[in-house]
Scaffold this active site. Sequence first.
Site, PDB file in Angstrom:
ATOM      1  N   ASP A 142     -11.317   2.593   3.799  1.00  0.00           N
ATOM      2  CA  ASP A 142     -11.744   1.191   3.693  1.00  0.00           C
ATOM      3  C   ASP A 142     -13.250   1.088   3.438  1.00  0.00           C
ATOM      4  OD1 ASP A 142      -9.703  -0.772   4.004  1.00  0.00           O
ATOM      5  OD2 ASP A 142      -9.539  -0.344   6.154  1.00  0.00           O
ATOM      6  N   LYS A 166       0.842  -1.208   0.000  1.00  0.00           N
ATOM      7  CA  LYS A 166       0.000   0.000   0.000  1.00  0.00           C
ATOM      8  C   LYS A 166       0.870   1.249   0.000  1.00  0.00           C
ATOM      9  CE  LYS A 166      -3.870  -2.392   2.080  1.00  0.00           C
ATOM     10  NZ  LYS A 166      -4.512  -2.923   3.275  1.00  0.00           N
ATOM     11  N   GLN A 180      -4.842  -1.695   9.459  1.00  0.00           N
ATOM     12  CA  GLN A 180      -4.722  -3.012   8.840  1.00  0.00           C
ATOM     13  C   GLN A 180      -5.298  -4.094   9.749  1.00  0.00           C
ATOM     14  OE1 GLN A 180      -3.643  -3.466   5.728  1.00  0.00           O
ATOM     15  NE2 GLN A 180      -3.850  -5.689   5.784  1.00  0.00           N
TER      16      GLN A 180
HETATM   17  N1  GUN Z   1      -6.731  -6.851   5.819  1.00  0.00           N
HETATM   18  C1  GUN Z   1      -6.953  -7.572   4.697  1.00  0.00           C
HETATM   19  N2  GUN Z   1      -7.637  -6.818   3.787  1.00  0.00           N
HETATM   20  C2  GUN Z   1      -7.838  -5.615   4.369  1.00  0.00           C
HETATM   21  C3  GUN Z   1      -8.464  -4.415   3.921  1.00  0.00           C
HETATM   22  O1  GUN Z   1      -9.006  -4.303   2.817  1.00  0.00           O
HETATM   23  N3  GUN Z   1      -8.450  -3.373   4.801  1.00  0.00           N
HETATM   24  C4  GUN Z   1      -7.895  -3.471   6.033  1.00  0.00           C
HETATM   25  N4  GUN Z   1      -7.949  -2.398   6.824  1.00  0.00           N
HETATM   26  N5  GUN Z   1      -7.301  -4.571   6.478  1.00  0.00           N
HETATM   27  C5  GUN Z   1      -7.274  -5.634   5.645  1.00  0.00           C
END
Ligand code: GUN
Length: 298
Positions: free
Chosen positions: A120, A53, A97
């Site tokens: 998100d 990311k 996350q």
């Molecule tokens: N962990 C796995 N996929 C995601 C996601 O799309 N967002 C977040 N915040 N954590 C994740």
Amino acid sequence: MTADIIDGDAVADAVRDDVATTAESLSAAGVEPTLATVLMGSDPASETYVSLKQDDCAEVGIEARDVRIDGDAPASELYDAVAELNDDPDVHGVLVQQPLPDQVDDDEVVRAVDPRKDVDGFHPENLGRLVRGNARYVPCTPLGVQRLLAEAGVDTAGADVVVVGRSTIVGKPLATRLTTKNDSGNATVTVCHSRTDDLAAKTRAADVVVAAVGVPELVDGSMLAEGAVVVDVGINRVERDGESTLVGDVDYESAREVAGAITPVPGGVGPMTRAMLLVNTVRAAGLVEGVDVALEAV
Ligand code: GUN
């Protein structure tokens, strides 16, 4: 029939180009779009996702902050970090996350993020808006799936769609989006899950099957109608011939003999999820700063 391959890498590239252009115009207007990722603990998969990311942001001209919290720290440390990012006028998007350590209440963290910075799209306010047909941020994977369907030329209006999986972050929001009365919705959606009776009968009746259930290769060619469009959200690490490999929730080899179009794993939905986070981040920068951002993902 051998299915057309829906190339998620190529579509994600195009989305990233659009995001880069938007980031540039925001920058020209004095706004440096900024995403803060928060990682608590040292789960290796999460470390990888967060670093991807961060790299993705750098590539398109989005500033990225990388906040790390010890996995043994009290939950209050995470809430304090989120509160600080919420209050920081230079931060536009906040992503915590998941998964989180046991001492942290996932739901409380989701609610702690300022809904205007919730890139998100997990906050109840944003999910509520999505249900009301007035979405602010659509969760990244459902948004990516909708874009892939559009790119594959699927007219969802009146289509029978089966979504296998009922998670809060993929299955449920995707089903809701696809039933919404707009150009990327208007489908008739059946949501299937672990207690569904005769899954194959449901998938065989579908024009579009989206597999988002986290079970390796659950959906195979025998479960599909000839010409169906298949979107595979799964990313499962399995042992094959003594080697670790990635497979989806769809048995790709048998499915591609029957489907009209199919997403591969890797190279299908995964890159789209990453690209849509960038879309939501520049949109968050526009929203927080009161600058118009005309970037539609679907
Ligand atoms: N962990 C796995 N996929 C995601 C996601 O799309 N967002 C977040 N915040 N954590 C994740």
